[in-house]
Write a protein that holds these residues in place. Structure first.
Motif, PDB file in Angstrom:
ATOM      1  N   ILE A   1       0.850  -1.182   0.000  1.00 53.98           N
ATOM      2  CA  ILE A   1       0.000   0.000   0.000  1.00 53.98           C
ATOM      3  C   ILE A   1       0.883   1.229   0.000  1.00 53.98           C
ATOM      4  CG2 ILE A   1      -1.751   1.301   1.287  1.00 53.98           C
ATOM      5  CD1 ILE A   1      -2.769  -1.311   2.409  1.00 53.98           C
TER       6      ILE A   1
ATOM      7  N   HIS B   1       1.541   4.963   0.872  1.00 53.98           N
ATOM      8  CA  HIS B   1       1.015   5.918   1.846  1.00 53.98           C
ATOM      9  C   HIS B   1       1.342   7.360   1.457  1.00 53.98           C
ATOM     10  CE1 HIS B   1      -0.468   2.999   4.779  1.00 53.98           C
ATOM     11  NE2 HIS B   1       0.572   2.256   4.440  1.00 53.98           N
TER      12      HIS B   1
ATOM     13  N   TRP C   1     -14.732  -7.873  -0.695  1.00 56.52           N
ATOM     14  CA  TRP C   1     -15.127  -6.583  -0.143  1.00 56.52           C
ATOM     15  C   TRP C   1     -16.635  -6.395  -0.289  1.00 56.52           C
ATOM     16  CZ3 TRP C   1     -10.999  -2.662  -2.384  1.00 56.52           C
ATOM     17  CH2 TRP C   1      -9.749  -3.012  -1.882  1.00 56.52           C
TER      18      TRP C   1
ATOM     19  N   THR D   1      -1.197  -0.658  -6.474  1.00 58.47           N
ATOM     20  CA  THR D   1      -1.867   0.102  -5.430  1.00 58.47           C
ATOM     21  C   THR D   1      -2.252   1.447  -6.013  1.00 58.47           C
ATOM     22  OG1 THR D   1      -1.676   0.906  -3.145  1.00 58.47           O
ATOM     23  CG2 THR D   1       0.257   1.144  -4.546  1.00 58.47           C
TER      24      THR D   1
ATOM     25  N   TRP E   1      -7.295   8.650  -3.734  1.00 54.74           N
ATOM     26  CA  TRP E   1      -7.758   7.739  -2.671  1.00 54.74           C
ATOM     27  C   TRP E   1      -6.670   6.697  -2.476  1.00 54.74           C
ATOM     28  CZ3 TRP E   1     -10.647   2.696  -3.321  1.00 54.74           C
ATOM     29  CH2 TRP E   1     -11.135   2.228  -2.096  1.00 54.74           C
ATOM     30  N   TRP E   2      -5.929   6.833  -1.371  1.00 54.32           N
ATOM     31  CA  TRP E   2      -4.746   5.991  -1.218  1.00 54.32           C
ATOM     32  C   TRP E   2      -4.500   5.681   0.253  1.00 54.32           C
ATOM     33  CZ3 TRP E   2      -4.619  11.253  -1.614  1.00 54.32           C
ATOM     34  CH2 TRP E   2      -3.835  11.961  -0.698  1.00 54.32           C
ATOM     35  N   GLY E   3      -3.488   4.838   0.486  1.00 50.78           N
ATOM     36  CA  GLY E   3      -3.098   4.496   1.848  1.00 50.78           C
ATOM     37  C   GLY E   3      -4.238   3.875   2.633  1.00 50.78           C
ATOM     38  N   ASP E   4      -4.450   4.398   3.836  1.00 47.10           N
ATOM     39  CA  ASP E   4      -5.483   3.866   4.727  1.00 47.10           C
ATOM     40  C   ASP E   4      -6.762   4.701   4.694  1.00 47.10           C
ATOM     41  OD1 ASP E   4      -3.803   1.792   5.647  1.00 47.10           O
ATOM     42  OD2 ASP E   4      -2.823   3.167   7.050  1.00 47.10           O
TER      43      ASP E   4
ATOM     44  N   ALA F   1     -10.382   5.770   4.263  1.00 46.62           N
ATOM     45  CA  ALA F   1     -11.626   5.006   4.215  1.00 46.62           C
ATOM     46  C   ALA F   1     -12.463   5.447   3.021  1.00 46.62           C
ATOM     47  CB  ALA F   1     -12.404   5.202   5.510  1.00 46.62           C
TER      48      ALA F   1
END
Length: 272
Positions: free
Chosen positions: A4, A6, A122, A168, A217-220, A222
């Motif tokens: 991922i 960040h 998902w 990613t 829209w990346w990393g953690d 939501a």
């Protein structure tokens, strides 16, 4: 486990006020009706299409394309494209910046995404992905023989398979190095001579005055809060989809050379 990206900390979003929630409702409710209504229609058509046509999908991709085109109208996001989607057998690769990529890439050309296997589980997104014919794979070189068989069957059925070789998503302002693992399947003797790969660049244009990474829209991050702030934007920006000339697999000595050439083309398009 998939890596991922960040990068820098995401932009801070102000709390939503009454006017923001009104915009969320004005845009979000029609969008939900469009997406889930289109899904129901697609599934009903697929009940007839699948037994008659098997892997071939002569009708349902048009439903997906209409939904994705109309989504940008409802969101108020400007959609532009340049270049020509390729014809004939082949695959497509693009940079990955947002959940909006799915709409942007489907709006102009009927394609089928190749996604990591985790996405199938998902809630919501996994159901939509399966219904629209997404190919789920594990990003593991040991699975290459099985991947080749899957890719060959889908390509022979006339499908355009789309890959995100970065593995990613990013903030939309850069392109990460392309992972060459998946490209090994393209050099199978059954595919190499006839296969083309078209690089596509996605460029997001933030709303006036907003952080340039607004649509990233990346990393953690939501999904829910990002969706809400996208819907609540007082004014929207745009997205440009740039189709570059396709490359022939047989013109490259190995997967690393092909991955690098595609990466450089996509990066140049993102940089503008």
């Amino acid at each position: 486990m998939a890596e991922i990206w960040h990068g820098a900390a995401p932009p801070d979003h102000r709390p939503l006020g009454l006017r923001d929630w009104l915009r969320v409702a004005r845009r979000g409710l029609p969008l939900a009706l469009l997406v889930f209504g289109g899904l129901i229609l697609l599934l009903l058509i697929r009940l007839v299409e699948r037994p008659l046509c098997g892997l071939r999908r002569p009708v349902t991709p048009y439903v997906t394309q209409y939904v994705c085109q109309t989504a940008f109208v409802l969101l108020g996001i400007r959609y532009r494209s340049a270049g020509q989607p390729m014809r004939g057998t082949g695959a497509v690769v693009a940079n990955h910046a947002s959940w909006l990529d799915i709409f942007a890439l489907n709006a102009r050309k009927r394609i089928y995404f190749v996604s990591k296997s985790e996405v199938a589980g998902w809630p919501g997104i996994g159901w939509l992905a399966r219904a629209t014919g997404t190919v789920f794979i594990r990003r593991d070189r040991r699975d290459a023989p099985g991947q080749i068989a899957i890719f060959r069957a889908r390509l022979q059925a006339g499908h355009k398979l789309l890959f995100f070789p970065e593995g990613t998503s990013t903030d939309g302002l850069q392109v990460l190095p392309f992972k060459p693992t998946l490209f090994a399947a393209f050099f199978d003797p059954a595919l190499r001579d006839d296969l083309q790969v078209q690089p596509v660049s996605l460029r997001y244009h933030a709303p006036l005055g907003a952080d340039p990474r607004f649509y990233g829209w990346w990393g953690d991050m939501a999904f829910g809060p990002h969706l809400l702030h996208t819907l609540a934007a007082p004014r929207q920006g745009g997205v440009s989809v740039i189709y570059h000339p396709p490359l022939r697999v047989r013109d490259f000595t190995d997967r690393k050379a092909l991955a690098l050439a595609l990466e450089e083309t996509v990066r140049a398009g993102v940089a503008g």
